[in-house]
Design a protein around this motif. Structure first.
Motif, PDB file in Angstrom:
ATOM      1  N   GLY A 228      33.774  12.263  65.439  1.00 13.65           N
ATOM      2  CA  GLY A 228      32.564  13.574  65.218  1.00 13.65           C
ATOM      3  C   GLY A 228      32.702  13.774  67.353  1.00 13.65           C
ATOM      4  O   GLY A 228      33.104  13.370  68.222  1.00 13.65           O
ATOM      5  N   PHE A 229      32.504  15.292  67.156  1.00 13.88           N
ATOM      6  CA  PHE A 229      33.619  16.484  68.426  1.00 13.88           C
ATOM      7  C   PHE A 229      32.480  17.670  68.794  1.00 13.88           C
ATOM      8  O   PHE A 229      31.537  17.848  67.693  1.00 13.88           O
ATOM      9  N   LYS A 230      31.601  17.727  69.889  1.00 16.38           N
ATOM     10  CA  LYS A 230      31.123  17.648  70.384  1.00 16.38           C
ATOM     11  C   LYS A 230      31.476  18.959  71.614  1.00 16.38           C
ATOM     12  O   LYS A 230      31.269  18.263  73.069  1.00 16.38           O
ATOM     13  N   PRO A 231      31.838  19.872  71.389  1.00 17.38           N
ATOM     14  CA  PRO A 231      32.753  20.605  72.715  1.00 17.38           C
ATOM     15  C   PRO A 231      31.694  21.204  74.399  1.00 17.38           C
ATOM     16  O   PRO A 231      30.851  21.006  73.361  1.00 17.38           O
ATOM     17  N   THR A 232      32.038  21.810  74.514  1.00 16.00           N
ATOM     18  CA  THR A 232      30.792  21.706  76.213  1.00 16.00           C
ATOM     19  C   THR A 232      30.387  23.210  75.080  1.00 16.00           C
ATOM     20  O   THR A 232      30.227  23.994  74.249  1.00 16.00           O
ATOM     21  N   TYR A 233      28.987  22.820  76.080  1.00 20.35           N
ATOM     22  CA  TYR A 233      27.584  23.409  75.785  1.00 20.35           C
ATOM     23  C   TYR A 233      28.075  25.446  76.042  1.00 20.35           C
ATOM     24  O   TYR A 233      28.939  24.996  77.423  1.00 20.35           O
ATOM     25  N   GLY A 234      28.033  26.257  74.674  1.00 18.58           N
ATOM     26  CA  GLY A 234      28.161  27.110  75.204  1.00 18.58           C
ATOM     27  C   GLY A 234      30.056  27.379  73.836  1.00 18.58           C
ATOM     28  O   GLY A 234      30.181  28.678  74.161  1.00 18.58           O
ATOM     29  N   ARG A 235      30.115  26.390  73.803  1.00 22.55           N
ATOM     30  CA  ARG A 235      31.554  27.092  73.230  1.00 22.55           C
ATOM     31  C   ARG A 235      31.381  27.514  71.918  1.00 22.55           C
ATOM     32  O   ARG A 235      32.083  28.170  71.735  1.00 22.55           O
ATOM     33  N   ILE A 236      31.172  26.920  71.041  1.00 23.86           N
ATOM     34  CA  ILE A 236      30.051  27.417  70.138  1.00 23.86           C
ATOM     35  C   ILE A 236      29.375  28.143  70.107  1.00 23.86           C
ATOM     36  O   ILE A 236      27.968  27.662  70.404  1.00 23.86           O
ATOM     37  N   SER A 237      28.806  29.071  69.545  1.00 25.86           N
ATOM     38  CA  SER A 237      27.656  29.708  69.531  1.00 25.86           C
ATOM     39  C   SER A 237      26.600  28.868  68.660  1.00 25.86           C
ATOM     40  O   SER A 237      26.769  28.681  67.902  1.00 25.86           O
ATOM     41  N   ARG A 238      25.078  28.806  69.063  1.00 26.31           N
ATOM     42  CA  ARG A 238      24.323  28.802  68.773  1.00 26.31           C
ATOM     43  C   ARG A 238      23.416  29.684  67.886  1.00 26.31           C
ATOM     44  O   ARG A 238      22.124  29.474  67.212  1.00 26.31           O
TER      45      ARG A 238
ATOM     46  N   ASP B 131      38.914  25.089  67.276  1.00 23.35           N
ATOM     47  CA  ASP B 131      39.924  26.643  67.146  1.00 23.35           C
ATOM     48  C   ASP B 131      39.227  27.939  66.132  1.00 23.35           C
ATOM     49  O   ASP B 131      38.724  28.919  67.014  1.00 23.35           O
ATOM     50  N   VAL B 132      38.699  27.425  65.520  1.00 18.70           N
ATOM     51  CA  VAL B 132      37.954  28.890  64.408  1.00 18.70           C
ATOM     52  C   VAL B 132      36.694  29.005  64.930  1.00 18.70           C
ATOM     53  O   VAL B 132      36.133  30.395  64.736  1.00 18.70           O
ATOM     54  N   LEU B 133      35.904  27.946  65.449  1.00 17.12           N
ATOM     55  CA  LEU B 133      34.405  28.617  65.933  1.00 17.12           C
ATOM     56  C   LEU B 133      33.775  28.744  66.995  1.00 17.12           C
ATOM     57  O   LEU B 133      32.989  29.476  67.442  1.00 17.12           O
ATOM     58  N   LYS B 134      34.905  28.906  68.261  1.00 12.25           N
ATOM     59  CA  LYS B 134      34.775  28.922  69.515  1.00 12.25           C
ATOM     60  C   LYS B 134      35.179  30.374  69.820  1.00 12.25           C
ATOM     61  O   LYS B 134      34.640  31.064  69.301  1.00 12.25           O
ATOM     62  N   GLY B 135      33.918  30.687  71.232  1.00 11.84           N
ATOM     63  CA  GLY B 135      33.792  31.846  71.772  1.00 11.84           C
ATOM     64  C   GLY B 135      32.614  32.805  71.896  1.00 11.84           C
ATOM     65  O   GLY B 135      31.755  31.987  71.548  1.00 11.84           O
ATOM     66  N   LYS B 136      33.354  33.182  72.247  1.00 10.66           N
ATOM     67  CA  LYS B 136      31.705  34.521  72.659  1.00 10.66           C
ATOM     68  C   LYS B 136      30.912  35.054  72.216  1.00 10.66           C
ATOM     69  O   LYS B 136      31.681  35.425  70.956  1.00 10.66           O
ATOM     70  N   ASP B 137      29.674  34.778  72.122  1.00 15.64           N
ATOM     71  CA  ASP B 137      28.886  35.736  71.140  1.00 15.64           C
ATOM     72  C   ASP B 137      27.897  36.026  71.729  1.00 15.64           C
ATOM     73  O   ASP B 137      27.122  35.333  72.187  1.00 15.64           O
ATOM     74  N   PRO B 138      27.596  37.706  71.425  1.00 17.36           N
ATOM     75  CA  PRO B 138      26.902  38.431  72.407  1.00 17.36           C
ATOM     76  C   PRO B 138      25.630  38.095  71.466  1.00 17.36           C
ATOM     77  O   PRO B 138      24.394  38.569  72.586  1.00 17.36           O
ATOM     78  N   LEU B 139      25.506  36.891  70.315  1.00 21.17           N
ATOM     79  CA  LEU B 139      23.865  36.964  70.449  1.00 21.17           C
ATOM     80  C   LEU B 139      23.417  35.332  70.963  1.00 21.17           C
ATOM     81  O   LEU B 139      22.025  35.414  70.602  1.00 21.17           O
ATOM     82  N   ASP B 140      24.307  35.445  71.427  1.00 20.44           N
ATOM     83  CA  ASP B 140      23.306  33.835  72.180  1.00 20.44           C
ATOM     84  C   ASP B 140      24.006  33.900  73.139  1.00 20.44           C
ATOM     85  O   ASP B 140      25.293  34.478  74.052  1.00 20.44           O
ATOM     86  N   MET B 141      23.234  33.938  74.725  1.00 22.09           N
ATOM     87  CA  MET B 141      23.789  34.132  75.984  1.00 22.09           C
ATOM     88  C   MET B 141      24.419  32.722  76.944  1.00 22.09           C
ATOM     89  O   MET B 141      25.312  33.271  77.593  1.00 22.09           O
ATOM     90  N   THR B 142      23.857  32.033  75.879  1.00 25.19           N
ATOM     91  CA  THR B 142      24.351  30.725  76.909  1.00 25.19           C
ATOM     92  C   THR B 142      26.315  30.534  76.086  1.00 25.19           C
ATOM     93  O   THR B 142      26.310  30.043  76.991  1.00 25.19           O
ATOM     94  N   SER B 143      26.835  31.036  75.574  1.00 20.76           N
ATOM     95  CA  SER B 143      27.964  31.219  75.119  1.00 20.76           C
ATOM     96  C   SER B 143      28.869  31.104  75.464  1.00 20.76           C
ATOM     97  O   SER B 143      28.692  32.718  76.857  1.00 20.76           O
ATOM     98  N   LEU B 144      30.157  30.392  75.688  1.00 19.35           N
ATOM     99  CA  LEU B 144      31.343  31.029  76.961  1.00 19.35           C
ATOM    100  C   LEU B 144      31.912  32.085  76.803  1.00 19.35           C
ATOM    101  O   LEU B 144      32.057  32.072  75.590  1.00 19.35           O
ATOM    102  N   GLU B 145      32.277  32.538  77.905  1.00 15.69           N
ATOM    103  CA  GLU B 145      33.402  33.810  77.915  1.00 15.69           C
ATOM    104  C   GLU B 145      34.936  32.670  76.883  1.00 15.69           C
ATOM    105  O   GLU B 145      34.664  31.551  77.176  1.00 15.69           O
ATOM    106  N   ASN B 146      35.429  33.917  76.296  1.00 18.91           N
ATOM    107  CA  ASN B 146      36.334  33.246  75.578  1.00 18.91           C
ATOM    108  C   ASN B 146      37.737  32.552  76.702  1.00 18.91           C
ATOM    109  O   ASN B 146      37.692  33.449  77.017  1.00 18.91           O
ATOM    110  N   GLU B 147      38.195  31.626  75.800  1.00 20.92           N
ATOM    111  CA  GLU B 147      39.717  31.370  76.641  1.00 20.92           C
ATOM    112  C   GLU B 147      40.649  30.723  75.433  1.00 20.92           C
ATOM    113  O   GLU B 147      40.504  31.490  74.541  1.00 20.92           O
ATOM    114  N   ASP B 148      42.158  31.298  76.065  1.00 21.75           N
ATOM    115  CA  ASP B 148      43.469  31.636  75.576  1.00 21.75           C
ATOM    116  C   ASP B 148      43.826  30.528  74.590  1.00 21.75           C
ATOM    117  O   ASP B 148      44.303  30.499  73.712  1.00 21.75           O
ATOM    118  N   LEU B 149      43.233  29.103  75.190  1.00 23.58           N
ATOM    119  CA  LEU B 149      43.888  27.979  75.158  1.00 23.58           C
ATOM    120  C   LEU B 149      43.950  27.767  73.415  1.00 23.58           C
ATOM    121  O   LEU B 149      42.665  27.980  72.925  1.00 23.58           O
TER     122      LEU B 149
END
Lengths: 485, 480
Positions: free
Chosen positions: A178-188, A216-234
């Motif tokens: 079970g993996f919970k990435p950093t807060y904001g890594r995946i849009s809520r 890798d598929v789910l992560k990324g900045k979502d304009p609909l979630d202000m707390t989502s993190l900026e995209n990273e290349d990794l």
């Protein structure tokens, strides 16, 4: 190898070389879902129609389960609550949208503890979720169905949400990852809010590699979630096998040192023995691991602070459930009576208790003493963690003090130390730290989990270290019923 | 006699393309539930994304009201259950409002008054309810529209002051371009808190609240009625109940509910909107967009341009007119001329032709040009007015009209003299009447003749002087 044991990459190979089609995979998953529905009760809704949008993603054609608190347009979404038992949303959660675009195929919406509150998997309006390893036992929650359907091998991955430990605890009880990435890594966006400052989206899989692929598929900045993190290349999947030599880990001496326990804490001692055995093997692989004193007061404060903050936010977040805009309309002669009736009938006792607590916590005369103080404690704990992260790359802990409890046996009348070992996972939610649970062995034929929590935004590092732990522990890809030692 | 203490809470919808926390269009619509999104409906799983433009306009208005701005923008939740509030909470600002501790200088009649502003904050509007006999309907068009709330200190002491303040405040909204502030569309609404205290008392009396009054005339009526009602109760030794009242069409107020305890809204910081720091550069950029406002212009027009209070007020009322007026002066016109011509001729013509100011064809430069010709006596006042009217109506440069029609006055004495002499020679009978019978009014006959001959371009003053000169010359010659 049978379908139930296959990871995403196993299925990917078969799909790519034409050994099977995505329709066939879906049909297999569907049959298994139906077969085990009566015993496990993993799903609120099984979606019997094959729907797929083809893509180049690694998830193209892979069946999955989605926790029933993610909004799915035109598909019933109940959050396992009576007040939403007929609610069909008009819009898609960002997570669901991304999975559709990646070509993953939805098999069903999975059962949860009502409104994601609770950690037992026993409070859904459609009944309890049973642990596929032993139907006398619970699987834990709130992502109970998501954990159970992955542990059963119905799907290689499922999506969950984690506010205190709702992905990582049931993963531990189900012998999966079970993996919970950093807060904001995946849009809520589209996740039915429980406690917004603590809510995370995450994955349940049978190996670390699959957790990386899905994230890798789910992560990324979502304009609909202000707390989502900026995209990273990794790309996490590509870096799973990076060198971990010299990575430093710590554990809490207060809860993990065997000398702190007496003979009657038999189960805890067994768990900790396995834990320390694994740590020794990890040291041989290049990890530096040491115990530190975190502070008993801070550890004791985790659970009450968590309850205080989460109940308060939950009260407000669920104030939309009045039967006015949607949901069963209450009866009464005034608008207050109508809303009162809808909420009285719509929520279980546990939920009502939490809402009343939350409301009490937020009241003007209590807010400073309860809500704001809990926030301050949270800050102290996070500051302490961040201080430790200056030296260490991660916190390694047993995911719980024992195996999945039997129905009815779980109560709060356990030893104080046991409680601490049960409730430390909320640390990851307090600080938004990436945190992963994976199997570390068995006790009485039931799986045990180990948890690793890392620095904020360093999801890739956590996954890489977890990959190594998985290699060393040797429980990759297990399914309920497998030989267990 | 009692001392009246009034505080106002003014709600004003902010003009933006989209709503405060969603992508729905922010517009007034009479079709119910036309501009509604999942966010406005408060469906499970939605998240708010604040509208930058709304925040910017709220900060701008706060600056125009001389408020202090916060170091960062954050929002709070105000929790309460009501059918017009779909989320069960309203996103608003309590912890750090867009503006605090400000003031607005206004005129009450010709008296200056400073109204202190407690705070200005940005929030979202609720849905609107329509009640029928045994059911109610909800229209979510309004749900989520950005709303500024301006709260004054309890420093207003009469209906006059309250209405003057509201008018001045609306003027700020319009000057700053932050809202249309139309009461009839419910874009500007007002809650009035009023209490009475005996002269010399230090403790405020019991407060009565009147909610959601749209029209300023109703604000006036409500205050006047309440002063009367409360005075009568106090005169008879009664006590005022703390309550919420509404104003009816008959101009009277009626009790809606008594307030036992203040509602606990259980405010806490909205966790879905991370704080955004406000840099001094960003705030300066906004500050630069604020024009000189009505109050300052009225003072300037009186002090620098020598206008009457009334004229200054009329010109400063509308930013477009005030800017136009000032540009006419910049183009070289005398302020007195510019004022009277803008107020009477330009605005009169626009009114008559039903043309909005924004479509006015003649530029300040053109008007200044015509005013210059009048000052130089090159055209008459009457001509000037007609030319301006024609220019506006035909969208034509007034100076071109003057040139094309040879309207400039003939000031050349020699030229006018030729016409005068010709007229005298051609009309010996009238000359005789002047000389022999002393009929003085005959000179007007000659003025008419000259005007006829010159297409009314001869300077009438010069013409009359020359006629008298020529007639007197002949009279003297006769006598010899």
């Amino acid at each position: 190898m049978d379908y139930q044991h296959q990871t995403i990459m196993d299925l990917r190979k078969q799909l790519d070389d034409g050994t099977c089609t995505s329709e066939e995979l879906f049909q297999t998953a569907l049959d298994l879902a139906k077969k085990y529905q009566e015993s496990d009760n993993s799903f609120v809704t099984i979606t019997p129609e094959f729907k797929q949008k083809k893509s180049q993603s690694l998830l193209n054609g892979i069946p999955y389960g989605l926790k029933d608190n993610f909004s799915t347009a035109n598909i019933l979404t109940t959050a396992s609550s009576n007040i939403l038992k007929d609610y069909i949303p008009p819009y898609d959660a960002t997570v669901y949208k991304k999975l559709k675009q990646s070509g993953a195929v939805l098999v069903g919406k999975t059962t949860l503890d009502e409104l994601a509150m609770g950690g037992t998997g026993t409070t859904a309006h459609t009944g309890v979720v049973r642990n596929p390893w032993d139907e006398q036992r619970l699987i834990g929650g709130s992502s109970a169905g998501s954990a159970a359907c992955v542990a059963r091998g119905i799907v290689p991955f499922a999506i969950g949400s984690d506010t205190g430990d709702s992905i990582r605890k049931p993963a531990a009880f189900g012998g999966i990852v079970g993996f919970k990435p950093t807060y904001g890594r995946i849009s809520r966006y589209g996740l039915f809010a429980f406690a917004s400052s603590l809510d995370h989206v995450g994955t349940l899989t049978r190996c670390v590699e699959d957790a990386a692929i899905v994230t890798d598929v789910l992560k990324g900045k979502d304009p609909l979630d202000m707390t989502s993190l900026e995209n990273e290349d990794l790309n996490y999947y590509e870096h799973l096998h990076d060198d971990i030599k010299g990575r430093k880990l710590f554990y809490f001496k207060e809860t993990c040192d065997l000398e702190n326990y007496s003979a009657e804490d038999e189960e805890v001692i067994a768990v900790l023995t396995k834990f320390h055995e694994l740590l020794d093997r990890l040291r041989k692989e290049g990890f530096e691991i040491e115990g530190i004193s975190f502070g008993k007061d801070l550890l004791n404060a985790i659970y009450p602070s968590y309850m205080t903050i989460s109940c308060a936010e939950a009260t407000s977040n669920n104030a939309n459930l009045t039967g006015i805009q949607f949901g069963p309309r209450g009866e009464g002669s005034s608008i207050e009576e109508i809303m009162f009736d809808a909420r009285t009938k719509g929520f279980s006792e546990l939920i009502k208790r939490r809402f009343i607590l939350g409301s009490y916590i937020l009241q003007k005369e209590n807010q400073e003493r309860l809500f704001l103080n809990a926030g301050r404690v949270r800050r102290l704990i996070v500051d302490r963690m961040n201080k430790l992260f200056e030296t260490y790359d991660g916190l390694i802990m047993p995911a719980s003090g024992g195996i999945a409890p039997k129905f009815g046996e779980r109560s709060d009348e356990l030893s104080e130390r046991y409680l601490l070992l049960e409730n430390h996972l909320a640390l990851g939610n307090f600080g938004g730290f990436p945190s992963i649970t994976l199997p570390m062995g068995f006790l009485h034929g039931m799986p045990l989990g180990i948890n690793l929590t890392g620095r904020i935004k360093e999801d890739g590092v956590v996954l890489t270290m977890a990959q190594k732990i998985e290699d060393v522990a040797g429980y990759r890809g297990i399914v309920a019923g497998d030989q267990n030692v | 006699m009692y001392k009246v203490v009034i505080g106002l809470e003014v709600h004003c919808e902010v003009k933006t393309k989209t709503k405060n926390f969603s992508n729905s269009i922010n517009t007034y619509s009479t079709v119910p539930n036309e501009h509604v999104s999942t966010v406005d409906l408060g469906l499970p799983g939605i998240l708010p994304v604040p509208n930058k433009e709304a925040v910017r306009k709220a900060l701008k208005t706060a600056m125009a009201l001389n408020c202090k701005n916060p170091d960062e923008v954050i929002f709070d939740r105000k929790n309460y259950f009501y059918p017009d509030l779909p989320k069960g909470y309203q996103i608003t600002q309590v912890t750090k409002p867009c503006g605090i501790q400000g003031y607005l200088d206004i005129f009450v009649g010709e008296e200056e008054k400073r109204v202190y502003i407690h705070q200005l904050h940005l929030e979202e509007d609720t849905a609107s309810l329509e009640h029928f006999a045994n059911y109610s309907l909800i229209d979510y068009n309004r749900s989520g529209i950005p709303l500024m709330e301006i709260v004054t200190e309890p420093c207003i002491s009469s209906a006059d002051e309250a209405v003057s303040f509201l008018e001045a405040l609306r003027n700020i909204f319009l000057y700053c371009g932050v809202s249309e502030a139309r009461s009839d569309k419910g874009q500007m609404r007002c809650d009035v808190n009023i209490s009475l205290m005996k002269e010399g008392d230090t403790k405020l009396g019991t407060k009565v609240e009147m909610k959601n009054i749209n029209a300023f005339t109703s604000v006036r009526a409500a205050i006047e009625y309440e002063i009367k009602r409360q005075s009568e109760i106090l005169d008879q030794g009664g006590t005022i109940k703390q309550e919420t009242r509404r104003i009816d069409e008959d101009g009277k107020t009626y009790s809606m509910r008594e307030k036992v305890d203040a509602i606990d809204y259980k405010y806490f910081i909205e966790p879905n909107i991370p704080p955004v720091k406000l840099t001094p550069e960003y705030l300066d950029e906004i500050r630069k967009e604020i024009p000189v406002l009505e109050f300052a212009r009225i003072k300037k027009y009186q002090n620098d341009f020598g206008l009457s209070f009334y004229d200054a007020t009329v010109l400063a009322k509308d930013r477009g007119i005030a800017d136009y007026f000032e540009e006419v002066i910049q183009e070289g016109a005398e302020p007195i001329d510019a004022a009277s011509w803008v107020m009477t001729v330009v605005l009169g013509t626009l009114n008559k032709l039903e043309i909005p100011l924004t479509e006015l064809f003649i530029t300040p430069k053109m008007l200044a040009g015509v005013l210059r010709l009048i000052r130089q006596d090159k055209i008459s006042l009457n001509h000037g007015k007609k030319i301006i009217y024609q220019a506006i109506e035909e969208k034509k440069d007034p100076l071109v009209i003057i040139e094309e029609n040879h309207i400039e006055q003939i000031k050349d004495d020699q030229l006018i003299l030729q016409h005068v002499q010709k007229a005298i020679e051609e009309n010996p009978e009238q000359v005789r009447q002047y000389i022999e019978e002393g009929k003085d009014y005959v000179k007007n006959f000659f003025v008419g003749k000259v005007m006829q001959a010159t297409n009314r371009q001869a300077d009438p003053k010069v013409t009359l002087e020359l006629i008298i000169q020529e007639l007197e010359k002949r009279k003297a010659n006769e006598g010899k």
